[in-house]
Design a protein around this motif. Structure first.
Motif, PDB file in Angstrom:
ATOM      1  N   VAL A   7       0.840  -1.219  -0.011  1.00  0.00           N
ATOM      2  CA  VAL A   7      -0.109  -0.015   0.007  1.00  0.00           C
ATOM      3  C   VAL A   7       0.923   1.309  -0.095  1.00  0.00           C
ATOM      4  O   VAL A   7       2.088   1.085   0.389  1.00  0.00           O
ATOM      5  CB  VAL A   7      -1.060   0.334   1.486  1.00  0.00           C
ATOM      6  N   SER A   8       0.185   2.121  -0.351  1.00  0.00           N
ATOM      7  CA  SER A   8       0.904   3.490  -0.187  1.00  0.00           C
ATOM      8  C   SER A   8       0.200   4.191   0.792  1.00  0.00           C
ATOM      9  O   SER A   8      -1.041   4.712   1.077  1.00  0.00           O
ATOM     10  CB  SER A   8       0.695   4.665  -1.520  1.00  0.00           C
ATOM     11  N   TRP A   9       0.936   4.544   2.044  1.00  0.00           N
ATOM     12  CA  TRP A   9       0.478   4.928   3.261  1.00  0.00           C
ATOM     13  C   TRP A   9       0.395   6.374   3.169  1.00  0.00           C
ATOM     14  O   TRP A   9       1.037   7.321   2.725  1.00  0.00           O
ATOM     15  CB  TRP A   9       1.334   4.759   4.392  1.00  0.00           C
ATOM     16  N   GLN A  10      -0.978   6.918   3.785  1.00  0.00           N
ATOM     17  CA  GLN A  10      -1.272   8.371   3.821  1.00  0.00           C
ATOM     18  C   GLN A  10      -1.613   8.974   5.293  1.00  0.00           C
ATOM     19  O   GLN A  10      -2.380   8.252   6.037  1.00  0.00           O
ATOM     20  CB  GLN A  10      -2.579   8.432   2.840  1.00  0.00           C
ATOM     21  N   LYS A  11      -1.238   9.831   5.581  1.00  0.00           N
ATOM     22  CA  LYS A  11      -1.414  10.816   6.652  1.00  0.00           C
ATOM     23  C   LYS A  11      -2.616  11.771   6.573  1.00  0.00           C
ATOM     24  O   LYS A  11      -2.643  11.957   5.751  1.00  0.00           O
ATOM     25  CB  LYS A  11      -0.056  11.514   7.349  1.00  0.00           C
ATOM     26  N   ALA A  12      -3.368  11.917   7.729  1.00  0.00           N
ATOM     27  CA  ALA A  12      -4.473  13.163   7.524  1.00  0.00           C
ATOM     28  C   ALA A  12      -3.537  14.263   7.323  1.00  0.00           C
ATOM     29  O   ALA A  12      -2.618  14.613   7.705  1.00  0.00           O
ATOM     30  CB  ALA A  12      -4.958  13.148   8.830  1.00  0.00           C
ATOM     31  N   LYS A  13      -4.002  15.229   6.330  1.00  0.00           N
ATOM     32  CA  LYS A  13      -3.618  16.453   6.039  1.00  0.00           C
ATOM     33  C   LYS A  13      -3.373  17.294   7.170  1.00  0.00           C
ATOM     34  O   LYS A  13      -2.621  18.387   6.977  1.00  0.00           O
ATOM     35  CB  LYS A  13      -4.465  17.200   4.692  1.00  0.00           C
ATOM     36  N   ALA A  14      -4.301  17.198   8.332  1.00  0.00           N
ATOM     37  CA  ALA A  14      -4.262  18.028   9.455  1.00  0.00           C
ATOM     38  C   ALA A  14      -3.232  17.882  10.333  1.00  0.00           C
ATOM     39  O   ALA A  14      -2.776  18.493  11.267  1.00  0.00           O
ATOM     40  CB  ALA A  14      -5.698  17.990  10.103  1.00  0.00           C
ATOM     41  N   SER A  15      -2.444  16.477  10.090  1.00  0.00           N
ATOM     42  CA  SER A  15      -1.365  16.143  11.112  1.00  0.00           C
ATOM     43  C   SER A  15       0.091  16.683  10.521  1.00  0.00           C
ATOM     44  O   SER A  15       0.202  17.353   9.494  1.00  0.00           O
ATOM     45  CB  SER A  15      -1.089  14.656  10.977  1.00  0.00           C
ATOM     46  N   ASN A  16       0.792  17.105  11.438  1.00  0.00           N
ATOM     47  CA  ASN A  16       2.272  17.484  11.351  1.00  0.00           C
ATOM     48  C   ASN A  16       3.128  16.221  11.638  1.00  0.00           C
ATOM     49  O   ASN A  16       2.795  15.403  12.394  1.00  0.00           O
ATOM     50  CB  ASN A  16       2.600  18.692  11.843  1.00  0.00           C
ATOM     51  N   VAL A  22      -2.091   8.174  12.891  1.00  0.00           N
ATOM     52  CA  VAL A  22      -2.229   6.888  12.144  1.00  0.00           C
ATOM     53  C   VAL A  22      -2.066   7.363  10.572  1.00  0.00           C
ATOM     54  O   VAL A  22      -2.279   8.525  10.297  1.00  0.00           O
ATOM     55  CB  VAL A  22      -3.396   6.261  12.395  1.00  0.00           C
ATOM     56  N   GLU A  23      -1.877   6.104  10.088  1.00  0.00           N
ATOM     57  CA  GLU A  23      -1.708   6.327   8.429  1.00  0.00           C
ATOM     58  C   GLU A  23      -2.585   5.173   7.873  1.00  0.00           C
ATOM     59  O   GLU A  23      -2.673   4.016   8.730  1.00  0.00           O
ATOM     60  CB  GLU A  23      -0.338   5.905   8.278  1.00  0.00           C
ATOM     61  N   ASP A  35       0.164   2.726  13.061  1.00  0.00           N
ATOM     62  CA  ASP A  35       1.095   3.888  13.929  1.00  0.00           C
ATOM     63  C   ASP A  35       1.884   4.580  13.261  1.00  0.00           C
ATOM     64  O   ASP A  35       2.936   3.868  12.773  1.00  0.00           O
ATOM     65  CB  ASP A  35       1.336   3.363  15.410  1.00  0.00           C
ATOM     66  N   SER A  36       1.780   5.828  12.934  1.00  0.00           N
ATOM     67  CA  SER A  36       2.782   6.722  12.196  1.00  0.00           C
ATOM     68  C   SER A  36       4.307   6.518  12.549  1.00  0.00           C
ATOM     69  O   SER A  36       5.207   6.617  12.251  1.00  0.00           O
ATOM     70  CB  SER A  36       2.377   8.053  11.984  1.00  0.00           C
ATOM     71  N   HIS A  44      -3.856  -2.774  11.431  1.00  0.00           N
ATOM     72  CA  HIS A  44      -5.049  -3.220  11.508  1.00  0.00           C
ATOM     73  C   HIS A  44      -5.819  -3.177  10.159  1.00  0.00           C
ATOM     74  O   HIS A  44      -5.581  -2.034   9.472  1.00  0.00           O
ATOM     75  CB  HIS A  44      -5.901  -2.379  12.673  1.00  0.00           C
ATOM     76  N   ARG A  45      -6.585  -4.230   9.923  1.00  0.00           N
ATOM     77  CA  ARG A  45      -7.292  -4.018   8.584  1.00  0.00           C
ATOM     78  C   ARG A  45      -8.774  -4.334   9.007  1.00  0.00           C
ATOM     79  O   ARG A  45      -9.211  -4.842   9.666  1.00  0.00           O
ATOM     80  CB  ARG A  45      -7.066  -5.137   7.768  1.00  0.00           C
TER      81      ARG A  45
END
Length: 68
Positions: A7-16, A22-23, A35-36, A44-45
């Motif tokens: 997968v290509s992991w993505q973080k929320a845009k609001a996180s720094n 989480v991703e 957990d990032s 977890h799936r």
């Protein structure tokens, strides 16, 4: 291991970079969550629709944080 999933992991845009967050990664019929801060740890799936409903509820403010 989360880092071994295709997968290509993505973080929320609001996180720094310094926040605990989480991703998420799209696996087609399911969504993986890790957990990032521990990218080589477990993931977890969840069924894709279940995760989409959860994310929508969070975004709409339907779910609230409950501190222990």
């Amino acid at each position: 291991m989360a880092s071994e999933l295709p997968v290509s992991w993505q973080k929320a845009k609001a996180s720094n970079a310094n926040d605990n967050c989480v991703e998420c990664g799209d696996l087609g019929v399911s969504t993986a969550v890790r957990d990032s801060k521990n990218p080589d740890g477990p993931a977890h799936r969840y069924p894709a629709q279940v995760f989409a409903d959860f994310a929508r509820a969070v975004g709409a403010g339907v779910l609230v944080r409950v501190d222990k």
